[in-house]
Write a protein that holds these residues in place. Sequence first.
Motif, short mmCIF file in Angstrom:
data_model
loop_
_atom_site.label_atom_id
_atom_site.label_comp_id
_atom_site.label_asym_id
_atom_site.label_seq_id
_atom_site.Cartn_x
_atom_site.Cartn_y
_atom_site.Cartn_z
N VAL A 26 0.85 -1.19 0.00
CA VAL A 26 0.00 0.00 0.00
C VAL A 26 0.89 1.24 0.00
O VAL A 26 1.82 1.34 0.81
CB VAL A 26 -0.91 -0.02 1.25
N ARG A 31 0.12 -4.07 3.78
CA ARG A 31 -1.14 -3.67 4.40
C ARG A 31 -1.18 -3.97 5.90
O ARG A 31 -1.62 -3.15 6.70
CB ARG A 31 -2.31 -4.36 3.70
N ASN A 43 -2.68 6.73 4.14
CA ASN A 43 -2.77 5.99 2.89
C ASN A 43 -4.03 6.41 2.14
O ASN A 43 -4.65 7.41 2.49
CB ASN A 43 -2.69 4.48 3.14
N GLY A 60 -7.87 5.57 0.32
CA GLY A 60 -9.05 4.72 0.30
C GLY A 60 -10.06 5.23 -0.72
O GLY A 60 -10.01 6.38 -1.15
N THR A 67 -8.90 -0.12 0.05
CA THR A 67 -7.61 0.53 0.21
C THR A 67 -6.88 0.46 -1.12
O THR A 67 -6.78 -0.62 -1.72
CB THR A 67 -6.79 -0.20 1.29
N PHE A 79 -6.33 8.54 6.25
CA PHE A 79 -6.26 8.26 4.83
C PHE A 79 -6.97 9.32 4.01
O PHE A 79 -7.81 10.05 4.52
CB PHE A 79 -6.81 6.86 4.49
#
Length: 163
Positions: free
Chosen positions: A3, A18, A27, A29, A64, A104
């Motif tokens: 990721v 992950r 991160n 999404g 994700t 995220f």
Amino acid sequence: ALVPLVNDQDEVIGSKERDQIMLTDMNRGTGLWLTNSHGEILLTKRSLLKKHGPGKWCEAAGGTVEIDETYKSNIYKEALEEIGLEITNLTIGPKQIVTNYNSFFMQWFVGTSDVAISDLKLQPEEVSEARWFTRAEFEALLKTSPEMFTVPLVVFAPLLLNL
């Protein structure tokens, strides 16, 4: 799965597996906000096997973003995997940062479909149920029973309802 980690400008600054991601790692999404021609909203109930929000209602599909994906390729993949829906002509919705739940960038995609629940192919590891909610029903449940829903859906619902 690898990721990408991003900074507060959504620029890739590294990557992690992950299962190694910490709450402080930002991160990416995606979420699919799907309505039908009657104005109903398609929500799915997360499998009890899910790490985050098991058994809670959330957007139609989402996930994700992995290292080799874009936001758009991810949402198309997730919709097909999670609910068996091949989607086309999505509008890109507002992109926002969520920091109170696993930091995220959340890219929302907005679409319309009159797919019947019986035509969906739910992936049992991800989704236990899918249902069309009327807007009034969804808004009432958000006020009276927000614990039924995932945190990102509760956070973004006001924004998504006003699209």
